[in-house]
Design a protein around this motif. Structure first.
Motif, PDB file in Angstrom:
ATOM      1  N   PHE A 302     -29.125 100.965  21.354  1.00 46.94           N
ATOM      2  CA  PHE A 302     -30.469 100.632  20.902  1.00 46.94           C
ATOM      3  C   PHE A 302     -30.853  99.164  21.073  1.00 46.94           C
ATOM      4  CE2 PHE A 302     -29.048 104.361  18.517  1.00 46.94           C
ATOM      5  CZ  PHE A 302     -30.110 105.233  18.726  1.00 46.94           C
ATOM      6  N   GLY A 303     -29.903  98.307  21.366  1.00 48.89           N
ATOM      7  CA  GLY A 303     -30.212  96.903  21.558  1.00 48.89           C
ATOM      8  C   GLY A 303     -29.836  96.039  20.368  1.00 48.89           C
ATOM      9  N   PHE A 304     -29.672  94.747  20.645  1.00 50.93           N
ATOM     10  CA  PHE A 304     -29.175  93.819  19.634  1.00 50.93           C
ATOM     11  C   PHE A 304     -30.149  93.651  18.475  1.00 50.93           C
ATOM     12  CE2 PHE A 304     -28.343  89.568  17.890  1.00 50.93           C
ATOM     13  CZ  PHE A 304     -26.974  89.660  17.644  1.00 50.93           C
ATOM     14  N   GLN A 305     -31.461  93.682  18.766  1.00 53.16           N
ATOM     15  CA  GLN A 305     -32.471  93.451  17.746  1.00 53.16           C
ATOM     16  C   GLN A 305     -32.952  94.742  17.085  1.00 53.16           C
ATOM     17  OE1 GLN A 305     -33.277  90.428  16.740  1.00 53.16           O
ATOM     18  NE2 GLN A 305     -31.962  89.474  18.274  1.00 53.16           N
ATOM     19  N   SER A 306     -32.291  95.845  17.329  1.00 58.03           N
ATOM     20  CA  SER A 306     -32.757  97.138  16.829  1.00 58.03           C
ATOM     21  C   SER A 306     -32.432  97.347  15.360  1.00 58.03           C
ATOM     22  CB  SER A 306     -32.109  98.270  17.638  1.00 58.03           C
ATOM     23  OG  SER A 306     -30.697  98.288  17.414  1.00 58.03           O
ATOM     24  N   GLY A 307     -33.141  98.301  14.756  1.00 62.48           N
ATOM     25  CA  GLY A 307     -32.842  98.684  13.388  1.00 62.48           C
ATOM     26  C   GLY A 307     -31.464  99.302  13.266  1.00 62.48           C
ATOM     27  N   ALA A 308     -31.024  99.991  14.321  1.00 62.63           N
ATOM     28  CA  ALA A 308     -29.684 100.596  14.304  1.00 62.63           C
ATOM     29  C   ALA A 308     -28.605  99.538  14.189  1.00 62.63           C
ATOM     30  CB  ALA A 308     -29.473 101.431  15.565  1.00 62.63           C
ATOM     31  N   ALA A 309     -28.756  98.459  14.960  1.00 60.33           N
ATOM     32  CA  ALA A 309     -27.781  97.371  14.896  1.00 60.33           C
ATOM     33  C   ALA A 309     -27.769  96.742  13.504  1.00 60.33           C
ATOM     34  CB  ALA A 309     -28.097  96.318  15.950  1.00 60.33           C
ATOM     35  N   LEU A 310     -28.958  96.548  12.921  1.00 59.36           N
ATOM     36  CA  LEU A 310     -29.034  95.965  11.580  1.00 59.36           C
ATOM     37  C   LEU A 310     -28.370  96.870  10.547  1.00 59.36           C
ATOM     38  CD1 LEU A 310     -30.049  93.751   9.688  1.00 59.36           C
ATOM     39  CD2 LEU A 310     -32.202  95.013   9.480  1.00 59.36           C
ATOM     40  N   ALA A 311     -28.578  98.185  10.667  1.00 61.08           N
ATOM     41  CA  ALA A 311     -27.988  99.130   9.710  1.00 61.08           C
ATOM     42  C   ALA A 311     -26.471  99.078   9.746  1.00 61.08           C
ATOM     43  CB  ALA A 311     -28.479 100.547  10.001  1.00 61.08           C
ATOM     44  N   THR A 312     -25.888  98.959  10.947  1.00 60.81           N
ATOM     45  CA  THR A 312     -24.424  98.879  11.037  1.00 60.81           C
ATOM     46  C   THR A 312     -23.925  97.552  10.483  1.00 60.81           C
ATOM     47  OG1 THR A 312     -24.571  98.068  13.329  1.00 60.81           O
ATOM     48  CG2 THR A 312     -24.287 100.435  13.019  1.00 60.81           C
ATOM     49  N   VAL A 313     -24.713  96.482  10.672  1.00 58.54           N
ATOM     50  CA  VAL A 313     -24.332  95.178  10.129  1.00 58.54           C
ATOM     51  C   VAL A 313     -24.328  95.205   8.610  1.00 58.54           C
ATOM     52  CG1 VAL A 313     -25.122  92.790   9.867  1.00 58.54           C
ATOM     53  CG2 VAL A 313     -25.007  93.813  12.133  1.00 58.54           C
ATOM     54  N   VAL A 314     -25.272  95.934   7.998  1.00 63.87           N
ATOM     55  CA  VAL A 314     -25.278  96.075   6.541  1.00 63.87           C
ATOM     56  C   VAL A 314     -23.978  96.737   6.083  1.00 63.87           C
ATOM     57  CG1 VAL A 314     -26.426  97.138   4.557  1.00 63.87           C
ATOM     58  CG2 VAL A 314     -27.790  96.146   6.394  1.00 63.87           C
ATOM     59  N   GLY A 315     -23.505  97.701   6.869  1.00 63.50           N
ATOM     60  CA  GLY A 315     -22.219  98.313   6.555  1.00 63.50           C
ATOM     61  C   GLY A 315     -21.090  97.305   6.568  1.00 63.50           C
ATOM     62  N   VAL A 316     -21.147  96.372   7.522  1.00 63.57           N
ATOM     63  CA  VAL A 316     -20.150  95.301   7.586  1.00 63.57           C
ATOM     64  C   VAL A 316     -20.216  94.440   6.324  1.00 63.57           C
ATOM     65  CG1 VAL A 316     -19.424  93.238   8.837  1.00 63.57           C
ATOM     66  CG2 VAL A 316     -20.250  95.226  10.110  1.00 63.57           C
ATOM     67  N   LEU A 317     -21.423  94.081   5.926  1.00 61.31           N
ATOM     68  CA  LEU A 317     -21.604  93.149   4.811  1.00 61.31           C
ATOM     69  C   LEU A 317     -21.096  93.707   3.488  1.00 61.31           C
ATOM     70  CD1 LEU A 317     -25.169  91.752   5.620  1.00 61.31           C
ATOM     71  CD2 LEU A 317     -22.960  90.714   6.122  1.00 61.31           C
ATOM     72  N   ILE A 318     -21.259  95.002   3.265  1.00 65.06           N
ATOM     73  CA  ILE A 318     -20.864  95.550   1.963  1.00 65.06           C
ATOM     74  C   ILE A 318     -19.470  96.172   1.978  1.00 65.06           C
ATOM     75  CG2 ILE A 318     -23.279  95.998   1.400  1.00 65.06           C
ATOM     76  CD1 ILE A 318     -22.693  98.966   1.717  1.00 65.06           C
ATOM     77  N   GLU A 319     -18.839  96.195   3.163  1.00 62.61           N
ATOM     78  CA  GLU A 319     -17.526  96.843   3.297  1.00 62.61           C
ATOM     79  C   GLU A 319     -16.510  96.318   2.295  1.00 62.61           C
ATOM     80  OE1 GLU A 319     -14.263  99.002   5.403  1.00 62.61           O
ATOM     81  OE2 GLU A 319     -16.430  99.235   5.381  1.00 62.61           O
ATOM     82  N   VAL A 320     -16.301  95.005   2.268  1.00 64.06           N
ATOM     83  CA  VAL A 320     -15.253  94.454   1.407  1.00 64.06           C
ATOM     84  C   VAL A 320     -15.578  94.608  -0.077  1.00 64.06           C
ATOM     85  CG1 VAL A 320     -13.995  92.362   0.772  1.00 64.06           C
ATOM     86  CG2 VAL A 320     -14.420  92.870   3.178  1.00 64.06           C
ATOM     87  N   PRO A 321     -16.760  94.196  -0.538  1.00 62.43           N
ATOM     88  CA  PRO A 321     -17.042  94.342  -1.979  1.00 62.43           C
ATOM     89  C   PRO A 321     -16.965  95.787  -2.469  1.00 62.43           C
ATOM     90  CG  PRO A 321     -18.644  92.877  -0.952  1.00 62.43           C
ATOM     91  CD  PRO A 321     -17.861  93.499   0.154  1.00 62.43           C
ATOM     92  N   VAL A 322     -17.552  96.712  -1.715  1.00 59.09           N
ATOM     93  CA  VAL A 322     -17.585  98.088  -2.196  1.00 59.09           C
ATOM     94  C   VAL A 322     -16.203  98.728  -2.142  1.00 59.09           C
ATOM     95  CG1 VAL A 322     -18.155  99.232  -0.007  1.00 59.09           C
ATOM     96  CG2 VAL A 322     -18.925 100.220  -2.149  1.00 59.09           C
ATOM     97  N   MET A 323     -15.413  98.408  -1.110  1.00 56.21           N
ATOM     98  CA  MET A 323     -14.070  98.993  -1.048  1.00 56.21           C
ATOM     99  C   MET A 323     -13.170  98.413  -2.133  1.00 56.21           C
ATOM    100  SD  MET A 323     -14.444 101.279   1.128  1.00 56.21           S
ATOM    101  CE  MET A 323     -12.767 101.861   1.090  1.00 56.21           C
ATOM    102  N   LEU A 324     -13.376  97.155  -2.499  1.00 53.88           N
ATOM    103  CA  LEU A 324     -12.625  96.596  -3.625  1.00 53.88           C
ATOM    104  C   LEU A 324     -12.972  97.317  -4.925  1.00 53.88           C
ATOM    105  CD1 LEU A 324     -12.650  92.740  -2.959  1.00 53.88           C
ATOM    106  CD2 LEU A 324     -10.662  94.256  -2.991  1.00 53.88           C
TER     107      LEU A 324
END
Length: 352
Positions: A302-324
């Motif tokens: 979908f491209g670097f600036q796409s909503g899909a890319a942003l959604a996966t990045v949100v997954g990155v951001l919350i990965e550590v806090p939520v898994m802890l």
């Protein structure tokens, strides 16, 4: 548990704040670090993940891997949650929250792209960070390694068909270079290096030498976890401050998905009588995501600036806090888990 480990949640919170602040104040520095990548795999982050997982892998005695067959219940449950439940539950949550409930608050032209990103995120089970979560729950290391290796094998064949089915696309471009490099960096090479190091330590000083080495390396492993968190939030610091509402709304289905799938895996393990040292990593593997692959796939589709890319990045951001937080729940509920009739009976039968 050391004082440092006891207050790990506090350190995580401080690192999140520091990462966002530094990313906003020094975007050039983080752009330079973020650019140090091969096939969408960031090399500084990969090095930090190595520091996190090698101590866990050094603990593993490959001669004991045959014992994993005793945990067939946990393996079956984890595979069921990862491949038969997780992608489809995320798709349902994405359509419900992003496609319906939150639609008025999101850019209309990005709705479908956001949902696609969430689906891609859920279709890739975590590879490296699971070793950290498993270690924090005193999980069975041989089970964790075997389960991750099995997931990686399945992912090669199942990732594209599942994503294609849920996105309704006839052809999915899988970033094979990212997939192969990630598996090599996070599984194959660390396992070989850790086993070489383990044999050297045992040959030089036996179990005492191995224990001394692990005791010295454990704080470094946790520091690497915190440094990874600063980098991940620093990479997206500008975007977090620019689109806080969008990121908060995208985080909702991801959070629900994590707690739903980890809870489902945990309860199924308890009902079938699996031991807690397997149920913990099973729940964590069932809920976490292979974010490097997800981000790369979203960008390639979908491209670097796409909503899909942003959604996966949100997954990155919350990965550590939520898994802890899942780690905390698993550890605090151990007494309740082992009080279950089936689990208690199986524990008695196995003498554990």
């Amino acid at each position: 548990m050391s004082t440092f480990e006891r207050y790990l949640t506090l350190w995580v919170a401080l690192c999140i704040v520091a990462g966002v602040a530094l990313g906003h104040l020094m975007p050039g520095v983080f752009h330079a670090i973020g650019a140090a990548e091969v096939a969408k795999v960031n090399l500084p982050v990969a090095a930090l993940i190595w520091l996190m997982i090698v101590p866990m892998l050094v603990k593993i005695d490959f001669a004991a891997l045959g014992e994993v067959k005793e945990h067939w219940r946990g393996i079956g449950i984890t595979l069921f949650v990862n491949w038969a439940v997780k992608p489809f539950s995320m798709a349902a949550l994405g359509w419900l929250f992003i496609g319906d409930l939150f639609r008025p608050y999101l850019p209309a032209d990005q709705i479908d792209s956001y949902i696609a990103g969430l689906i891609i995120l859920a279709a890739a089970p975590c590879t490296a960070m699971v070793f950290v979560w498993s270690n924090l729950t005193r999980g069975e290391p041989h089970f964790t390694l075997s389960q991750v290796a099995l997931n990686d094998t399945i992912m090669v064949f199942a990732f594209a068909p599942i994503v294609g089915l849920l996105l309704g696309l006839s052809a999915i471009t899988v970033p094979w270079d990212t997939l192969v490099l990630s598996v090599a960096l996070y599984i194959v090479v660390p396992v070989i290096a850790a086993q070489f190091l383990r044999r050297r330590l045992l040959a030089m000083g036996g179990e005492p030498a191995l224990k001394r080495f692990l005791d010295r390396l454990q704080p470094l492993s946790l520091l690497a976890l915190l440094a990874t968190l600063v980098l991940l939030f620093g990479f997206q610091g500008v975007q977090i401050l620019a689109q806080p509402l969008v990121i908060a709304l995208l985080a909702v289905p991801i959070l629900i998905q994590v707690y739903f799938n980890s809870g489902l895996a945990y309860l199924l393990n308890r009902l079938t009588g699996e031991q807690h040292c397997v149920a913990g990593p099973s729940a964590l593997i069932g809920a976490s995501n292979f974010f490097e692959l997800a981000v790369a796939a979203a960008i390639s589709l979908f491209g670097f600036q796409s909503g899909a890319a942003l959604a996966t990045v949100v997954g990155v951001l919350i990965e550590v806090p939520v898994m802890l937080s899942v780690v905390w729940i698993v550890n605090r509920s151990k007494g309740w888990y082992e009080a279950g009739h089936t689990a208690a009976r199986v524990a008695d039968e196995t003498g554990r």
